[in-house]
Enzyme design. Structure first.
Site, mmCIF file in Angstrom:
data_model
loop_
_atom_site.group_PDB
_atom_site.id
_atom_site.type_symbol
_atom_site.label_atom_id
_atom_site.label_comp_id
_atom_site.label_asym_id
_atom_site.label_seq_id
_atom_site.Cartn_x
_atom_site.Cartn_y
_atom_site.Cartn_z
ATOM 1 C CE LYS A 117 24.344 -28.357 -26.174
ATOM 2 N NZ LYS A 117 24.556 -29.384 -25.164
ATOM 3 N NE ARG A 129 18.643 -32.889 -25.539
ATOM 4 C CZ ARG A 129 18.562 -31.606 -25.892
ATOM 5 N NH1 ARG A 129 19.544 -31.018 -26.546
ATOM 6 N NH2 ARG A 129 17.479 -30.909 -25.568
HETATM 7 N N1 PMM Z 1 21.792 -29.936 -24.094
HETATM 8 C C1 PMM Z 1 20.714 -29.138 -23.978
HETATM 9 C C2 PMM Z 1 19.543 -29.598 -23.339
HETATM 10 N N2 PMM Z 1 19.474 -30.846 -22.840
HETATM 11 N N3 PMM Z 1 20.470 -32.937 -22.444
HETATM 12 C C3 PMM Z 1 21.533 -33.759 -22.524
HETATM 13 N N4 PMM Z 1 21.459 -34.997 -22.019
HETATM 14 N N5 PMM Z 1 22.689 -33.364 -23.131
HETATM 15 C C4 PMM Z 1 22.839 -32.124 -23.667
HETATM 16 O O1 PMM Z 1 23.939 -31.813 -24.175
HETATM 17 C C5 PMM Z 1 21.739 -31.209 -23.579
HETATM 18 C C6 PMM Z 1 20.548 -31.672 -22.948
HETATM 19 C C7 PMM Z 1 20.765 -27.748 -24.533
HETATM 20 O O2 PMM Z 1 20.385 -27.737 -25.875
HETATM 21 P P1 PMM Z 1 18.916 -27.278 -26.431
HETATM 22 O O3 PMM Z 1 18.646 -25.909 -25.887
HETATM 23 O O4 PMM Z 1 19.036 -27.322 -27.901
HETATM 24 O O5 PMM Z 1 17.875 -28.250 -25.939
#
Ligand code: PMM
Length: 287
Positions: free
Chosen positions: A226, A266
């Site tokens: 991030k 995650r």
């Molecule tokens: N961050 C993203 C997408 N989904 N779900 C949860 N539970 N927690 C998170 O911090 C989260 C998520 C954004 O990241 P990406 O674009 O790499 O999927």
């Protein structure tokens, strides 16, 4: 372990700290900030999911809509079309799958195709039907802290005390879930790094993860690649570290999260995280 999420391997776990879950990110989108466009093709998506499973992911998190700040929404039919065959193919290969969606219709289609976890970044706020789908199917439900869709979420990043406010707002989401008939054993909480949060908010939440763990629900932590990590590691001219070179920093945050007692992380880099988890577990078990 909430709801008996299957762990890979049949050897009994030695006594001691629980082995944190690794949720591997699989975005079947053209525009996610880190892996957008790489897994839109069905075969590429399935083989990346299989690879993450082989590297040690306990769950593959399939998403069909980007939540990157400023992202435009897609319609539900497009989201379902992107994810449903990938979810089915991974489930057929005995991989546990979560569906990263805020829409009840997408969650229902994915559960039908074999997903066992709904990863709802809106914590149930975006779609009033989500609690019914979760209650009816018995899926696990990740309630992430959220204040609005990606198009304007940075405007919503205002807190009196970010740790207290995010905890209180998550507790409200838990109450709403329980009131609508979802069993408490199905709930997982996530402070939602980067969602209506500044870099400073993300650091404060990371530093106080133990307070989220103390709420009594499993906690999921999502820092992977991030932008607050990019900002921390900016170069001499003030340019943020690019997304593809934030892996070591991500691993450091994951180990700190394990130490704070989270249920899972995650991440995009499953192999590195699995190594870091092995180091953390060996250290904890030697105490
Ligand atoms: N961050 C993203 C997408 N989904 N779900 C949860 N539970 N927690 C998170 O911090 C989260 C998520 C954004 O990241 P990406 O674009 O790499 O999927």
């Amino acid at each position: 372990m909430p709801g008996g999420l299957p762990h890979r391997g049949i050897a009994p776990e030695p006594a001691g700290p629980a082995r944190p879950v690794i949720m591997g990110v699989l975005n079947v989108t053209p525009d996610s900030f880190s892996d957008g466009g790489r897994y839109l093709d069905f075969d590429d998506a399935v083989s990346h999911g299989e690879q993450m499973g082989a590297e040690g992911a306990d769950l593959i998190d399939v998403g069909g809509e980007s939540t990157r700040p400023g992202a435009e929404r897609v319609d539900a039919a497009t989201e379902i079309a992107r994810v449903v065959d990938v979810v089915a193919a991974l489930s057929e290969r005995s991989l546990a799958v979560s569906i990263d969606t805020t829409r009840a219709a997408v969650a229902a289609a994915a559960i039908d195709a074999g997903a066992s976890v709904v990863n709802d970044v809106s914590g149930g706020l975006a779609d009033p039907d989500m609690s019914r789908v979760v209650a009816d199917t018995g899926a696990l439900w990740v309630l992430m802290h959220w204040r609005g869709h990606s198009s304007d979420m940075q405007r919503l990043a205002r807190y009196e005390n970010v740790v207290a406010d995010v905890k209180a707002e998550l507790e409200d989401r838990v109450e709403a879930a329980l009131d609508s008939g979802v069993d408490r054993s199905k709930l997982i909480l996530d402070p939602g790094l980067g969602f209506a949060k500044s870099a400073e908010h993300n650091w404060r939440l990371s530093a106080h993860l133990d307070e989220f763990v103390a709420l009594g629900y499993p906690v999921l932590f999502g820092s992977s690649r991030k932008s607050y990590l990019g900002g921390l590691l900016e170069d001499a001219s003030g340019k943020p570290r690019p997304v593809g070179r934030r892996e070591a920093a991500t691993l450091a945050t994951s180990v700190l999260a394990f130490e704070a007692g989270v249920w899972g992380v995650r991440v995009h880099d499953v192999a590195g995280t699995a190594d870091a988890r092995a180091v953390w577990l060996a250290t904890r078990r030697a105490r």
